[in-house]
Design an enzyme around this catalytic site. Structure first.
Site, PDB file in Angstrom:
ATOM      1  N   ARG A  27       5.289 -12.593   9.706  1.00 17.04           N
ATOM      2  CA  ARG A  27       6.079 -11.177   9.373  1.00 17.04           C
ATOM      3  C   ARG A  27       7.405 -11.400  10.262  1.00 17.04           C
ATOM      4  NH1 ARG A  27       2.234  -7.598   8.844  1.00 17.04           N
ATOM      5  NH2 ARG A  27       3.433  -5.750   9.099  1.00 17.04           N
TER       6      ARG A  27
ATOM      7  N   GLU B 118       0.917  -1.033  -0.082  1.00 17.28           N
ATOM      8  CA  GLU B 118      -0.091  -0.123  -0.035  1.00 17.28           C
ATOM      9  C   GLU B 118       0.885   1.291  -0.154  1.00 17.28           C
ATOM     10  OE1 GLU B 118      -2.540   0.381   3.469  1.00 17.28           O
ATOM     11  OE2 GLU B 118      -3.569   2.318   2.595  1.00 17.28           O
TER      12      GLU B 118
ATOM     13  N   LYS C 264       4.463   0.828   8.941  1.00 13.71           N
ATOM     14  CA  LYS C 264       4.506   2.174   8.332  1.00 13.71           C
ATOM     15  C   LYS C 264       3.682   3.378   9.186  1.00 13.71           C
ATOM     16  CE  LYS C 264       3.085   0.020   4.500  1.00 13.71           C
ATOM     17  NZ  LYS C 264       2.549  -0.167   3.248  1.00 13.71           N
TER      18      LYS C 264
HETATM   19  P1  ATP Z   1       2.920  -2.150   7.857  1.00 10.87           P
HETATM   20  O1  ATP Z   1       2.171  -2.826   8.966  1.00 10.87           O
HETATM   21  O2  ATP Z   1       4.333  -2.130   7.781  1.00 10.87           O
HETATM   22  O3  ATP Z   1       2.203  -0.947   7.104  1.00 10.87           O
HETATM   23  P2  ATP Z   1       1.568  -3.538   5.719  1.00 10.87           P
HETATM   24  O4  ATP Z   1       1.589  -5.148   5.882  1.00 10.87           O
HETATM   25  O5  ATP Z   1       0.418  -2.808   6.068  1.00 10.87           O
HETATM   26  O6  ATP Z   1       2.891  -3.393   6.584  1.00 10.87           O
HETATM   27  P3  ATP Z   1       1.700  -3.286   2.908  1.00 10.87           P
HETATM   28  O7  ATP Z   1       2.224  -2.404   2.282  1.00 10.87           O
HETATM   29  O8  ATP Z   1       0.061  -3.853   3.043  1.00 10.87           O
HETATM   30  O9  ATP Z   1       2.081  -3.111   4.268  1.00 10.87           O
HETATM   31  O10 ATP Z   1       2.522  -4.547   2.855  1.00 10.87           O
HETATM   32  C1  ATP Z   1       3.011  -5.252   1.348  1.00 10.87           C
HETATM   33  C2  ATP Z   1       3.378  -6.572   1.506  1.00 10.87           C
HETATM   34  O11 ATP Z   1       4.511  -6.759   2.440  1.00 10.87           O
HETATM   35  C3  ATP Z   1       2.237  -7.408   2.076  1.00 10.87           C
HETATM   36  O12 ATP Z   1       2.157  -8.586   1.350  1.00 10.87           O
HETATM   37  C4  ATP Z   1       2.690  -7.630   3.457  1.00 10.87           C
HETATM   38  O13 ATP Z   1       2.217  -9.146   4.022  1.00 10.87           O
HETATM   39  C5  ATP Z   1       4.296  -7.798   3.532  1.00 10.87           C
HETATM   40  N1  ATP Z   1       4.601  -7.221   4.587  1.00 10.87           N
HETATM   41  C6  ATP Z   1       4.607  -6.243   5.537  1.00 10.87           C
HETATM   42  N2  ATP Z   1       5.284  -6.254   6.485  1.00 10.87           N
HETATM   43  C7  ATP Z   1       5.878  -7.491   6.511  1.00 10.87           C
HETATM   44  C8  ATP Z   1       7.020  -8.173   7.655  1.00 10.87           C
HETATM   45  N3  ATP Z   1       7.232  -7.191   8.651  1.00 10.87           N
HETATM   46  N4  ATP Z   1       7.269  -9.206   6.955  1.00 10.87           N
HETATM   47  C9  ATP Z   1       7.007  -9.751   6.101  1.00 10.87           C
HETATM   48  N5  ATP Z   1       6.353  -9.101   5.020  1.00 10.87           N
HETATM   49  C10 ATP Z   1       5.754  -8.130   5.183  1.00 10.87           C
HETATM   50 MG    MG Z   2      -1.386  -2.871   4.885  1.00  8.97          MG
END
Ligand code: ATP
Ligand code: MG
Length: 564
Positions: free
Chosen positions: A263, A37, A273
């Protein structure tokens, strides 16, 4: 599967994909995606997901799409899109022409929603957000049906269209899937599919004032693109029944398989983020690419290499259970990479002047220094030696304790690639007592670092010539958070309570050898005895040298492993 499939992706997900290929599922085709995102910069957790998704595509002759999940106009920006693309490329992955945006599918999603309404599987609800939450029930209590749940198809179609046309203010209606308010899985209790949001989207502008929820956008995007394996993190496990429900009810021809993995969490830092954006906005760090942040651009600026990050992602593997990885492992991966290829140089962080009394005034000679003992091909360079030198303040003690073997009054040490010197005097500031300068002698017979009479010294110091060295700014970093787990806070406390006020130390009066005059931004050196340092990718330039310490030489990970 390609023969050279890396050990990296031979994990439980790779095993699933391999079995699917073998069984000719999806015609043997493999297609993954990395779906960020664009609401912040990518972090090392994302790197794990990037390595996994692009790695699988590589190993199985497949394709990995880059897809922006841009369904939330209030949090998303072009700056984030640009940075994400830059980071993925820098890590060494290429989506070729396969870059997509969920917002490109808004029209399709709308049609999908209408399809579900017509099928009697979706309805417009006019409860308030608070009421919807209340009606949803809890883990122990079933939900309650909304009084609007049984609206006719015609009424739903009419209301939904008017939602789209902008007739209603935010929050007055939502579109919900009609599933089961008594479901044990809260995600299945008539989840919201669309909300009204009069906000300008960074790509679609004001075309839309209704926006799909993540759950109604993500799986549909996967299906539209023909994704075969939709890999996500564990928190989406409970959403999988919903993911499947939408695809089945929409009667979509492509039904991707959602697979979850744990994760990545790292000690002494945070990986969300939402929290990272606060550290930047509230000034705890200087920018999204501040070298203290676990963002990919921060790690890059600090001096981490794409190879070290990919190696790290390989080593941590994939699990089905959440855990936290020690930051020391990430640093270990960087040392391993840099040890092989970083040129060695000498730099003094906290200079102490040394005058070599028996070395002729005005004389200078060039000594041979090895560029990299790990890489014979790297050759050697010349470093100037003269009467006035700088050594590290920490390498001298006037009154040394037993285990201090470096320079002290009356003691002889070796200068790396240079001569043996002996301290014969200490000059201090009369008022403050501070040591200003050391007076030494050198032994001309020890040129290159060995004495013909075989006498030994217990220490070898790094040094630079006072006149020939260059001034440099060096930025030293330590953990951004004092706690191993910064999110474990007392009640009423915020994660920012554990920000380390000493995470950045700026040294402005460092001296480095003259070979660094042309140090290119982002080039990395080993400063002998001190660690690896990277020329800052924004601030370092000719005439103004700025280095970030990427990592020290001491390997705490190797120690941790040895102990275990
Ligand atoms: P954040 O909580 O940091 O905002 P998010 O999952 O909301 O993370 P996205 O932009 O939706 O962020 O993530 C893109 C991809 O990266 C998704 O498939 C998510 O599952 C993966 N991802 C995000 N954080 C991690 C992590 N700490 N370890 C492994 N994969 C991750
Ligand atoms: Mg997300």
């Amino acid at each position: 599967m390609k023969e050279q499939a890396k050990a990296s992706t031979l994990n439980f997900i790779s095993a699933i994909v391999a079995a699917d290929v073998k069984a000719n599922k999806n015609g043997g085709r493999v297609m993954t995606r990395f779906p960020p995102e664009p609401n912040g910069y990518l972090h090392i957790g994302h790197a794990k997901s990037i390595c996994l998704n692009f790695g699988l595509a590589e190993d199985f002759n497949g394709i990995c799409n880059l897809r922006f999940d841009d369904t939330n106009p209030t949090k998303e920006e072009q700056e984030y899109i640009d940075s994400i693309m830059e980071d993925v490329r820098w890590l060494g992955f290429d989506w070729e022409d396969q870059c997509y945006f969920a917002s490109d599918y808004f029209e399709k999603f709308y049609e999908f929603a209408v399809f579900l309404i017509k099928k009697g599987k979706a309805y417009v609800d006019s409860l308030s957000a608070d009421e919807i939450r209340e009606y949803r029930g809890s883990l122990t209590q079933p939900g309650k049906e909304s009084p609007y749940r049984d609206r006719s198809v015609e009424e739903n179609l009419d209301l939904f269209e008017r939602m789209k046309l902008g007739e209603f203010p935010d929050g007055t209606h939502v579109l919900r899937a009609k599933i089961h308010m008594g479901s044990g899985n809260i995600n299945m209790r008539d989840p919201v599919m669309y909300r009204i949001l009069h906000a300008t989207h960074h790509r679609t502008g004001d075309t839309w004032c209704i926006y799909p929820m993540y759950d109604f956008a993500h799986g549909q995007s996967d299906s539209i693109e023909g994704i075969t394996h939709s890999i996500c993190t564990l928190e989406f496990e409970d959403h999988r029944p919903l993911y499947d429900w939408f695809i089945v009810e929409l009667e979509l021809p492509c039904h991707p398989q959602q697979i979850e993995f744990a994760r990545l969490n790292l000690t002494h830092t945070i990986m969300s983020k939402r929290k990272l954006v606060r550290l930047v906005a509230e000034g705890y760090v200087r920018s999204w690419d501040d070298p203290r942040l676990p963002t990919i651009s921060g790690l890059r600026r600090r001096g981490f290499t794409p190879g070290s990050i990919r190696d790290f992602c390989d080593r941590i593997g994939l699990a089905k259970k959440d855990s936290t990885v020690d930051m020391a492992l990430l640093e270990h991966c960087l040392r391993e990479d840099l040890n092989k290829r970083a040129p060695r140089v000498m730099g003094v962080l906290k200079p102490l002047k040394v005058v070599v009394e028996n070395y002729p005034e005005g004389q200078m000679e060039e000594l041979d220094a090895v560029n990299n003992p790990e890489d014979p091909g790297a050759g050697s360079r010349k470093v100037p030696f003269a009467r006035e030198l700088y050594i590290e303040q920490d390498d001298f003690m006037e009154d040394p304790p037993k285990k201090f073997f470096r320079l002290a009054p009356g003691r002889e040490v070796r200068l790396r690639y240079g001569y043996f010197i002996t301290c014969i005097g200490v000059i201090k500031n009369a008022a403050t007592g501070e040591i200003q300068e050391l007076r030494c002698t050198y032994d001309p017979e020890t040129r290159g670092g060995n004495s013909p009479d075989g006498r030994k010294v217990k220490a070898t110091l790094h040094w630079v010539s006072a006149h020939h060295s260059l001034s440099a700014e060096v930025r030293l970093y330590t953990h951004l958070f004092t706690q191993e787990n910064p999110t474990a806070v007392e009640q009423g406390e915020d994660f920012t309570a554990h920000v380390n006020p000493e995470s950045l130390e700026i040294l402005e009066n460092c001296r480095v050898e003259p070979s660094l005059a042309d140090a290119k931004q982002e080039s990395i050196y080993q400063f002998e005895r001190l660690g690896y340092f990277c020329a800052d990718r924004h601030d370092c330039m000719k005439g103004r040298l700025v280095f970030n310490r990427s990592v020290t030489l001491r390997d705490t990970w190797a120690r941790i492993k040895k102990k275990a």
